[in-house]
Design an enzyme around this catalytic site. Structure first.
Site, PDB file in Angstrom:
ATOM      1  N   GLU A 406       0.824  -1.220   0.000  1.00 61.28           N
ATOM      2  CA  GLU A 406       0.000   0.000   0.000  1.00 61.28           C
ATOM      3  C   GLU A 406       0.855   1.265   0.000  1.00 61.28           C
ATOM      4  OE1 GLU A 406      -0.768  -2.691   1.721  1.00 61.28           O
ATOM      5  OE2 GLU A 406      -2.826  -3.173   1.132  1.00 61.28           O
ATOM      6  N   GLN A 428      -7.959  -2.260  -1.205  1.00 62.66           N
ATOM      7  CA  GLN A 428      -8.876  -3.397  -1.278  1.00 62.66           C
ATOM      8  C   GLN A 428     -10.024  -3.208  -0.272  1.00 62.66           C
ATOM      9  OE1 GLN A 428      -7.265  -7.582  -0.974  1.00 62.66           O
ATOM     10  NE2 GLN A 428      -7.722  -7.335  -3.166  1.00 62.66           N
ATOM     11  N   PHE A 429      -9.661  -2.795   0.922  1.00 61.14           N
ATOM     12  CA  PHE A 429     -10.623  -2.371   1.944  1.00 61.14           C
ATOM     13  C   PHE A 429     -10.049  -1.106   2.574  1.00 61.14           C
ATOM     14  CE2 PHE A 429     -11.735  -6.741   1.388  1.00 61.14           C
ATOM     15  CZ  PHE A 429     -13.093  -6.829   1.671  1.00 61.14           C
ATOM     16  N   ASP A 431      -9.811  -0.242   5.432  1.00 61.61           N
ATOM     17  CA  ASP A 431      -9.020  -0.573   6.632  1.00 61.61           C
ATOM     18  C   ASP A 431      -7.516  -0.635   6.303  1.00 61.61           C
ATOM     19  OD1 ASP A 431     -11.403  -2.026   8.521  1.00 61.61           O
ATOM     20  OD2 ASP A 431     -11.675  -2.097   6.352  1.00 61.61           O
ATOM     21  N   PHE A 432      -7.191  -1.078   5.089  1.00 60.55           N
ATOM     22  CA  PHE A 432      -5.781  -1.308   4.753  1.00 60.55           C
ATOM     23  C   PHE A 432      -5.043  -0.034   4.375  1.00 60.55           C
ATOM     24  CE2 PHE A 432      -7.685  -5.559   3.336  1.00 60.55           C
ATOM     25  CZ  PHE A 432      -7.678  -6.018   4.654  1.00 60.55           C
ATOM     26  N   HIS A 473     -12.317  -5.256   8.514  1.00 61.99           N
ATOM     27  CA  HIS A 473     -12.912  -5.107   7.184  1.00 61.99           C
ATOM     28  C   HIS A 473     -14.193  -4.280   7.263  1.00 61.99           C
ATOM     29  CE1 HIS A 473     -10.247  -8.502   6.360  1.00 61.99           C
ATOM     30  NE2 HIS A 473     -10.398  -8.268   5.079  1.00 61.99           N
TER      31      HIS A 473
END
Ligand SMILES: Cc1ncc(C[n+]2csc(CCOP(=O)(O)OP(=O)(O)O)c2C)c(N)n1
Length: 667
Positions: A406, A428-429, A431-432, A473
């Site tokens: 990331e 992707q989410f 959260d990441f 997530h």
């Protein structure tokens, strides 16, 4: 004479280098050294604030810069004065930069070498050291995609190689065959930490094997070796794009910065490396070869001294910066023009997710220079299938699967922007995004303010709870970013807005965090204009007019409010969907609250430090006389987001909305 070993610390091999170049290498090192010596005096006189010395390391900056073409980007560090001077930046501008004056490169907003200049193709560091390695990847990717035979050189110290950013940048460059020269100056110490406490292999170059990358060790104090080898490698990389890891062995002869000294460095080491000084060894060699005469050397010294003195006077004569709040605030964002493309009458009833996909697809059609990057977004279509079918239409160069990096990919997006491209990054989410936090808040957000380099990057963040996905997530983490000047934050609740705002975000030259609620993706339908249209960022929308209370919310909150209002048709509520959190439409918030006299701010995020707190404070400060009740914030429970349905339902703000609304109404 071809080469010799005897009187110098290294072998000098000048067989393939012309005399004018040999002399220029010398003059450039001398210039860097003489400027530094002057700066050390000015530092003691309190005329500059800090100095990071590159004395003893000049051969690397000068050799690398001379081996590159003038329009190839270099990303230097704090010990690379020679990069700036070899690119012939006027000295008065450098001196003004170091004194925080206007004709420097940052209008007094950043110090020393923390600046870039497109004019000289130099992209300076941020303090965090590592992020610029990924930025070099992005710059090189842009060259590669445009089929320009250019290399990009990026510097780091050996200490910086311990950062995750180093690993991510090298990995990305290797997987994508990017023409980057990763130049590691191994100078023995990272601040006070010796190399054996920094890494546990013999050479940094050994790490190249792990990345599947060609690597070389170069004698960093031998300017001829630096220049000749980098020249040869750069030529080959231009023809056959690939990353190369270069470890330059050298030594830091002074303290990390002047105030910190060198007490922890054994004298023997300093003495040993003093004999390997890059300038004295090389000048002796050139003298012995009859290439550098005493007269030429004197001429160089005199002319450099005159240049330094003259430019210092210019810089001293320049007035100090006068502070002006408006100027400062106006320079945080690049001017953006939104609302250029009208929405069509012709509409299709589609889902939120289709609207995002359509906005992205039409943007790719509109902008040839737009690149989309993310994990599993190519053939697989992304975990939510937003980019399904994109590879077939736009190809793998533009729809890029990334390694799980990331931070490196956000930095790469920044590099693309520096080199005239646009980028969308799919987390992707959401959260990441924590793994890419550093370059977002420190690099993308601050570049325009620091040196007028915008970050034309949109980061898409599938976010939110209510989907039974547990603590990692389900987060809605917009508050991590609304507090950072330089970022825009968008959070649409409906398909038409999702499409129009995404197109606007991509057209906007500033970094935009674009939140998309996962639970809305497949559950919300709307008639959405089928053309390419945008919606201006920073304008809230009134979903429902009313007179008793204002509900101010965004994202999933809008749908929760609609649900509660459906059950209370008798209440006259004004429902405002903010759509954009930064910039925030304070005008609409105030006018609504002034009309209703009561405000409930609803957010899915947990309470403390969320945007509802700031909105509440703004209302108190700006609408106090109009209020008939204290402003109410309704938010999720102050815990991580739990998985089990009953726990998650209790957690989410929705469970408290109805009660709090009725309480407020009866106040
Ligand atoms: C992320 C981060 N951690 C720590 C620091 C503090 N710091 C600045 S420079 C430095 C040492 C860097 O060593 P190295 O990369 O070897 O470069 P050198 O200074 O030796 O040229 C440290 C610890 C920082 N700027 N950024």
């Amino acid at each position: 004479m071809n080469h010799t070993t005897t009187p110098y610390s290294f072998e000098f091999d000048n067989r393939f280098v012309s005399n004018p170049i040999l002399l220029e290498l010398f003059r450039n090192m001398l210039k860097s050294r003489m400027i530094e010596e002057k700066m050390l005096i000015l530092l003691r006189q309190g005329k500059i604030s800090k100095w990071f010395s590159g004395i003893g390391q000049e051969a690397i900056s000068v050799g690398v810069t001379m081996a590159l073409q003038p329009d190839e980007y270099i990303l230097p560090m704090h010990r690379n004065l020679g990069v700036f001077t070899t690119r012939k930046i006027p000295l008065n501008r450098l001196f003004s930069q170091w004194q925080g004056k206007a004709s420097g490169f940052t209008k007094g907003r950043d110090r020393s070498f923390h600046f870039g200049t497109q004019e000289y193709k130099i992209v300076g560091m941020i303090s965090h050291l590592g992020p610029q390695l990924g930025v070099a990847d992005g710059i090189a990717l842009a060259h590669k995609l445009r089929k320009e035979a250019k290399v990009t050189a990026v510097f780091t110290g050996e200490g910086g190689t311990s950062e995750g950013d180093f690993h991510e940048a090298l990995n990305i460059a290797s997987v994508w065959d990017l023409p980057v020269l990763f130049c590691v100056e191994n100078n023995g110490y990272g601040l006070s930490t010796p190399i054996n406490e920094q890494f546990n292999c013999k050479n940094i170059a050994d790490k190249g094997i792990g990345y599947g990358m060609e690597a070389h060790i170069i004698e960093g104090n031998n300017v001829l070796e630096v220049y000749t080898k980098v020249n040869e490698i750069a030529k080959s990389v231009r023809e056959n794009p690939r990353p190369v890891l270069l470890e330059f062995k050298t030594f830091r002869m002074r303290g990390h910065e002047e105030a910190s000294g060198t007490k922890y460095v054994p004298d023997e080491l300093l003495n040993e490396w003093a004999t390997k000084d890059p300038i004295s060894n090389y000048s002796k060699f050139l003298n012995d070869e009859g290439i550098l005469t005493k007269d030429i050397e004197t001429y160089y010294k005199d002319s450099i001294q005159a240049e330094i003195d003259e430019n210092l006077q210019i810089s001293y004569a320049e007035n100090s910066i006068v502070s002006d709040e408006t100027n400062e605030l106006n320079d945080v964002y690049y001017d953006a023009v939104n609302k250029l493309f009208k929405d069509s009458e012709s509409k299709n009833n589609i889902r939120y997710i289709d609207a995002v996909s359509e906005g992205l697809k039409q943007s790719l059609e509109k902008h040839d220079n737009l690149i989309v990057m993310g994990q599993d977004i190519a053939e697989y279509g992304g975990v939510f299938k937003i980019t399904e079918g994109f590879v077939e239409q736009f190809g793998k160069d533009r729809i890029r699967n990334t390694p799980i990096c990331e931070s490196g990919i956000v930095a790469t997006a920044m590099g693309l922007s520096i080199n005239k491209m646009k980028a969308v990054v799919e987390m992707q989410f959401s959260d990441f995004v924590s793994s890419g936090f550093n370059p977002i808040v420190n690099y993308l957000a601050k570049s325009y303010y620091r040196w007028e380099q915008n970050a034309d990057v949109v980061i898409r963040l599938p976010c939110g709870g209510g989907v039974g996905a547990g603590p990692f997530h389900s987060q809605t983490n917009e508050a991590w970013f609304t507090k950072v000047p330089g970022l825009k934050v968008v959070y649409p609740a409906f398909p038409q807005d999702a499409k129009g705002l995404l197109i606007a975000a991509i057209n906007d030259p500033n970094p935009v965090m674009f939140f998309e609620h996962k639970a809305l993706y497949r559950n919300v339908y709307q008639d959405v204009s089928d053309n390419y249209f945008d919606i201006e960022l920073g304008i809230a929308s009134v979903i429902k007019e009313g007179k008793d209370v204002s509900i101010i919310t965004y994202g999933m909150g809008v749908h929760w409010a609609l649900e509660v209002l459906e059950a209370h048709k008798d209440i006259s509520v004004e429902l405002i969907d903010l759509r954009t959190l930064s910039p925030l439409d304070t005008k609409m918030i105030y006018s609504s609250v002034k009309k209703t006299g009561k405000a409930l701010i609803l957010q899915e995020d947990t309470l403390f430090g969320g945007i509802s707190s700031d909105i509440s404070a703004l209302i108190m400060e700006n609408c106090f006389e109009y209020l008939d009740a204290p402003v109410k914030r309704v938010a999720s429970l102050e815990t991580p987001i739990p998985f089990a349905k009953s726990l998650e339902n209790q957690f989410l703000a929705k469970s408290r909305l109805e009660k709090e609304l009725l309480n407020l109404l009866s106040y």
